[in-house]
Design a protein around this motif. Structure first.
Motif, PDB file in Angstrom:
ATOM      1  N   UNK A 154     -15.184   8.422  -2.829  1.00  0.00           N
ATOM      2  CA  UNK A 154     -15.082   7.154  -3.541  1.00  0.00           C
ATOM      3  C   UNK A 154     -15.631   7.364  -4.944  1.00  0.00           C
ATOM      4  N   UNK A 155     -14.731   7.497  -5.904  1.00  0.00           N
ATOM      5  CA  UNK A 155     -15.144   7.812  -7.265  1.00  0.00           C
ATOM      6  C   UNK A 155     -16.010   6.703  -7.855  1.00  0.00           C
ATOM      7  N   UNK A 156     -15.672   5.461  -7.556  1.00  0.00           N
ATOM      8  CA  UNK A 156     -16.420   4.333  -8.105  1.00  0.00           C
ATOM      9  C   UNK A 156     -17.866   4.325  -7.604  1.00  0.00           C
ATOM     10  N   UNK A 224      -8.030   3.959  -1.024  1.00  0.00           N
ATOM     11  CA  UNK A 224      -8.608   2.815  -1.720  1.00  0.00           C
ATOM     12  C   UNK A 224      -7.599   2.305  -2.734  1.00  0.00           C
ATOM     13  N   UNK A 225      -7.334   0.993  -2.682  1.00  0.00           N
ATOM     14  CA  UNK A 225      -6.363   0.409  -3.605  1.00  0.00           C
ATOM     15  C   UNK A 225      -6.786  -1.007  -3.957  1.00  0.00           C
ATOM     16  N   UNK A 226      -6.856  -1.291  -5.233  1.00  0.00           N
ATOM     17  CA  UNK A 226      -7.228  -2.624  -5.741  1.00  0.00           C
ATOM     18  C   UNK A 226      -8.513  -3.135  -5.101  1.00  0.00           C
ATOM     19  N   UNK A 227      -9.479  -2.252  -4.984  1.00  0.00           N
ATOM     20  CA  UNK A 227     -10.795  -2.630  -4.486  1.00  0.00           C
ATOM     21  C   UNK A 227     -10.909  -2.736  -2.983  1.00  0.00           C
ATOM     22  N   UNK A 228      -9.818  -2.512  -2.246  1.00  0.00           N
ATOM     23  CA  UNK A 228      -9.822  -2.585  -0.786  1.00  0.00           C
ATOM     24  C   UNK A 228      -9.714  -1.174  -0.189  1.00  0.00           C
ATOM     25  N   UNK A 229     -10.293  -1.025   0.999  1.00  0.00           N
ATOM     26  CA  UNK A 229     -10.273   0.247   1.711  1.00  0.00           C
ATOM     27  C   UNK A 229      -9.287   0.144   2.872  1.00  0.00           C
ATOM     28  N   UNK A 247      -2.894   0.415   9.798  1.00  0.00           N
ATOM     29  CA  UNK A 247      -4.060   0.369   8.930  1.00  0.00           C
ATOM     30  C   UNK A 247      -4.936  -0.838   9.239  1.00  0.00           C
ATOM     31  N   UNK A 248      -6.218  -0.651   9.038  1.00  0.00           N
ATOM     32  CA  UNK A 248      -7.201  -1.731   8.971  1.00  0.00           C
ATOM     33  C   UNK A 248      -7.698  -1.785   7.530  1.00  0.00           C
ATOM     34  N   UNK A 249      -8.228  -2.944   7.116  1.00  0.00           N
ATOM     35  CA  UNK A 249      -8.618  -3.138   5.722  1.00  0.00           C
ATOM     36  C   UNK A 249     -10.070  -3.601   5.660  1.00  0.00           C
ATOM     37  N   UNK A 250     -10.816  -3.038   4.716  1.00  0.00           N
ATOM     38  CA  UNK A 250     -12.214  -3.428   4.560  1.00  0.00           C
ATOM     39  C   UNK A 250     -12.621  -3.520   3.106  1.00  0.00           C
ATOM     40  N   UNK A 251     -13.798  -4.092   2.881  1.00  0.00           N
ATOM     41  CA  UNK A 251     -14.364  -4.192   1.539  1.00  0.00           C
ATOM     42  C   UNK A 251     -15.340  -3.070   1.248  1.00  0.00           C
ATOM     43  N   UNK A 252     -15.669  -2.275   2.275  1.00  0.00           N
ATOM     44  CA  UNK A 252     -16.612  -1.172   2.141  1.00  0.00           C
ATOM     45  C   UNK A 252     -16.070   0.043   2.892  1.00  0.00           C
ATOM     46  N   UNK A 318      -1.047  -6.906  -2.179  1.00  0.00           N
ATOM     47  CA  UNK A 318      -1.794  -5.726  -1.748  1.00  0.00           C
ATOM     48  C   UNK A 318      -1.473  -5.343  -0.306  1.00  0.00           C
ATOM     49  N   UNK A 319      -0.264  -5.685   0.148  1.00  0.00           N
ATOM     50  CA  UNK A 319       0.188  -5.248   1.466  1.00  0.00           C
ATOM     51  C   UNK A 319       0.733  -3.840   1.361  1.00  0.00           C
ATOM     52  N   UNK A 320       0.264  -2.975   2.238  1.00  0.00           N
ATOM     53  CA  UNK A 320       0.687  -1.579   2.243  1.00  0.00           C
ATOM     54  C   UNK A 320       1.934  -1.427   3.113  1.00  0.00           C
ATOM     55  N   UNK A 321       2.903  -0.625   2.644  1.00  0.00           N
ATOM     56  CA  UNK A 321       4.102  -0.393   3.442  1.00  0.00           C
ATOM     57  C   UNK A 321       4.672   0.980   3.096  1.00  0.00           C
ATOM     58  N   UNK A 322       5.318   1.603   4.086  1.00  0.00           N
ATOM     59  CA  UNK A 322       6.085   2.825   3.882  1.00  0.00           C
ATOM     60  C   UNK A 322       7.544   2.510   4.162  1.00  0.00           C
ATOM     61  N   UNK A 323       8.432   2.968   3.298  1.00  0.00           N
ATOM     62  CA  UNK A 323       9.844   2.628   3.413  1.00  0.00           C
ATOM     63  C   UNK A 323      10.569   3.716   4.205  1.00  0.00           C
ATOM     64  N   UNK A 324      10.894   3.428   5.471  1.00  0.00           N
ATOM     65  CA  UNK A 324      11.607   4.380   6.322  1.00  0.00           C
ATOM     66  C   UNK A 324      13.079   4.014   6.476  1.00  0.00           C
ATOM     67  N   UNK A 325      13.564   3.018   5.724  1.00  0.00           N
ATOM     68  CA  UNK A 325      14.993   2.689   5.742  1.00  0.00           C
ATOM     69  C   UNK A 325      15.787   3.894   5.224  1.00  0.00           C
ATOM     70  N   UNK A 326      16.752   4.375   6.002  1.00  0.00           N
ATOM     71  CA  UNK A 326      17.484   5.612   5.707  1.00  0.00           C
ATOM     72  C   UNK A 326      16.492   6.750   5.440  1.00  0.00           C
ATOM     73  N   UNK A 327      15.429   6.776   6.218  1.00  0.00           N
ATOM     74  CA  UNK A 327      14.333   7.719   5.982  1.00  0.00           C
ATOM     75  C   UNK A 327      14.662   9.166   6.239  1.00  0.00           C
ATOM     76  N   UNK A 328      15.806   9.459   6.902  1.00  0.00           N
ATOM     77  CA  UNK A 328      16.227  10.853   7.065  1.00  0.00           C
ATOM     78  C   UNK A 328      17.559  11.118   6.360  1.00  0.00           C
TER      79      UNK A 328
END
Length: 584
Positions: A154-156, A224-229, A247-252, A318-328
């Motif tokens: 955590x660089x910050x 870490x993204x936009x202050x969230x873990x 994923x789970x999300x935390x402040x620390x 700040x919702x995390x997602x991976x795009x697997x549409x036509x993923x192969x």
């Protein structure tokens, strides 16, 4: 005049064939590397390649790929061309599910272990120079680990952490590390997250989440993204099509963590490659995020796997997602930061699904048509592995071919060392409009020898053709076995109509929903898109058009609202998306 034109045409094809495409702009999963022969478990003297538990690190604007039991790692400057590096030193045994981390000018590396093992480091990983950072971490209680570790800085906060866990009994653990004491534990480890399959449908075990075995969690990773873990984890089991990352999300950094209502973040239960779990998240040189996973192959061993990477992002909420549409299917490698989640998709469609095949020879019942069924667990085997054995795919009309992928299978292989002098693949591709007169469009025999179990070929220019022929030059295996020859490009017909009469209904067990639709007449397949809002349809379940027009979706979270839509695709493109409906 006709003879002159014919000569010029043949010369153009010949030039195309022998010119390496140094300007390759696309990639296609599984990642085209020389997967090493892997012996997590011996299987009656039958060998197999595998690439499990991937971690890709951006270190000083170049990329390093680590996977389980590979005797080394891979290095790339562009995420397309990967060179294998055998390091100057290695731990006591080959690494399982390694952790890797780049901080400033140093790359750190650590293996899964239940024993005392060292953290390694390198300031010159491109040269394979590794050194001890410490001699060992203290031993933890039996079965605690750290197995499947992840290192995080955590660089910050200027603090270091480790996360780990691989079990259907224990949770994902975390602990702070003390940089002043050579990254040994600075705090007591603590359990952070547990699986909850009674409420999280996608965490249930088995194919399409249909098994009652207690599910497994593993593959921790922290972003870490936009202050969230974002504490990521893989579940419910690597040997199934529904293996995914959540994923789970935390402040620390050590929590507490809250379950993300939009889980799983990376999920690919349908298509040629299935399974997207146990990977990591990294950023490329343009700031784009990627999520890696380990799709399931399972020919010679149930845990035989490959490596995939999917474009990943965080939306305005700040919702995390991976795009697997036509993923192969082929995707562009970005040259800038992308803004629309589907903009990397080339639009090159699969032209080869269940198209008829002929072959030079066939061994037993392992017939040629198995090479276009989009199933990595079925395959064509020729009578010999000699040069000259061939397989031809009839696209049934002239199509514009832009890329090819040949996926080899280790059918009754007996290779126990990935020696680069002998373990390499060489082959040619030809094109024809009449199945008689052939033009060479690709030949890798003049390239440096390398193993390519999942070779992807982007043609320098599109070829209009009806027939594609693969011809063997050399394979290292005792049998020439091909699971799939996949041909990509664009047809000249009409895209399918949007599927009609989409019906969605949630079951009494609200982890499940029934989805039905009316088939489109000229579709090759369908993508069912779903998510927690009408503008957040981040999940995809691909269904082939020759399957029933229904799906029991068993990946929902109790108490969470969902929405769904459907699109059809064929060789010519993708339909307009249907109306979005709430899953009630």
């Amino acid at each position: 005049m006709k003879k002159i034109l014919l000569v010029l045409l043949c010369f153009a094809f010949s030039s195309l064939a022998f010119a390496q495409n140094s300007n390759q702009k696309t990639y296609c999963n599984p990642v085209d590397i020389g997967y090493r022969y892997n012996f997590e478990q011996l299987n009656e003297k039958i060998s197999y390649r595998s690439g499990a538990d991937p971690v890709i690190i951006n270190h000083k604007n170049e990329y390093y790929l680590f996977v389980t039991i590979s005797g080394g790692y891979w290095h790339s400057k562009d995420l397309i061309n990967w060179n294998y590096i055998k390091p100057s030193m290695w731990p006591m045994e080959d690494m399982c599910a390694p952790a890797a981390l780049s901080v400033r000018d140093t790359l750190y590396l650590f293996q899964s272990t239940f024993e005392q093992r060292p953290i390694l480091f390198s300031t010159e990983p491109e040269k394979g120079k590794l050194q001890f950072y410490n001699r060992w971490l203290p031993r933890l209680p039996q079965y605690i680990g750290p197995w499947d570790p992840a290192l995080f800085y955590d660089e910050e906060l200027d603090k270091w952490y480790m996360y780990w866990g691989s079990s259907n009994v224990y949770p994902i653990f975390g602990a702070e590390l003390d940089k002043k004491r050579n990254l040994t534990y600075a705090s007591t480890y603590k359990g952070l997250i547990y699986l909850d399959p009674k409420n999280h449908g996608w965490e249930r075990f088995g194919r399409d989440h249909r098994d009652t075995i207690k599910p497994f969690t593993e593959g921790a990773w922290m972003t870490k993204h936009s202050g969230k873990y974002f504490l990521q984890y893989g579940a419910p089991g690597t040997e199934y099509n529904v293996y995914a990352n959540g994923t789970y999300i935390g402040d620390n950094p050590l929590g507490p963590f809250t379950y993300a209502p939009y889980n799983p973040i990376s999920y690919k239960p349908g298509g040629f490659l299935t399974g997207a779990g146990h990977g990591n998240t990294f950023q490329d040189n343009y700031g784009n995020y990627w999520n890696t996973g380990t799709p399931w192959i399972a020919v010679n061993w149930n845990f035989e796997r490959r490596v995939a990477m999917f474009p990943t992002g965080f939306d305005t909420d700040n919702q995390m997602f991976a795009n697997t549409r036509f993923g192969d299917f082929p995707h562009f490698l970005p040259t800038k930061k992308w803004t629309q989640k589907d903009e990397l998709f080339t639009g090159w469609m699969l032209l080869s699904y269940k198209k008829p095949c002929t072959a030079s020879s066939v061994k037993d019942t392992l017939v040629a048509n198995k090479a276009t069924d989009e199933n990595p667990r079925s395959f064509w085997v020729s009578h010999t592995n000699k040069a000259g054995e061939w397989l031809t795919v009839d696209l049934q009309s002239v199509q514009e071919v832009k890329a090819l992928q040949v996926n080899f299978t280790d059918y009754k292989s007996d290779i126990f060392d990935s020696n680069e002098e002998s373990v390499f693949a060489q082959f040619k591709f030809y094109a024809s409009n009449d199945n008689k007169n052939w033009q060479l469009i690709y030949d890798n025999s003049n390239e440096p020898k390398r193993d390519r179990p999942n070779a992807y070929v982007e043609l320098p220019q599109a070829v209009k053709t009806r027939y594609i022929k693969y011809e063997n030059i050399h394979v290292p295996m005792p049998n020439l076995a091909v699971s799939d020859i996949r041909i990509f490009g664009n047809g000249t017909g009409k895209v399918p109509q949007t599927p009609k009469n989409l019906n969605v209904k949630r079951q009494a067990d609200t982890r499940n929903a029934d989805i039905t639709w009316e088939k489109s007449s000229n579709a090759v397949g369908y993508n069912i898109l779903w998510g927690i809002a009408s503008d957040k349809l981040y999940q995809t379940y691909q269904i082939w058009a020759d399957a029933p027009s229904s799906l029991e979706l068993r990946a929902l979270t109790v108490g969470q609202k969902y929405f769904c839509a459907i699109e059809a695709f064929n060789e010519n493109g993708v339909s307009v998306l249907s109306e979005v409906k709430e899953i009630k």
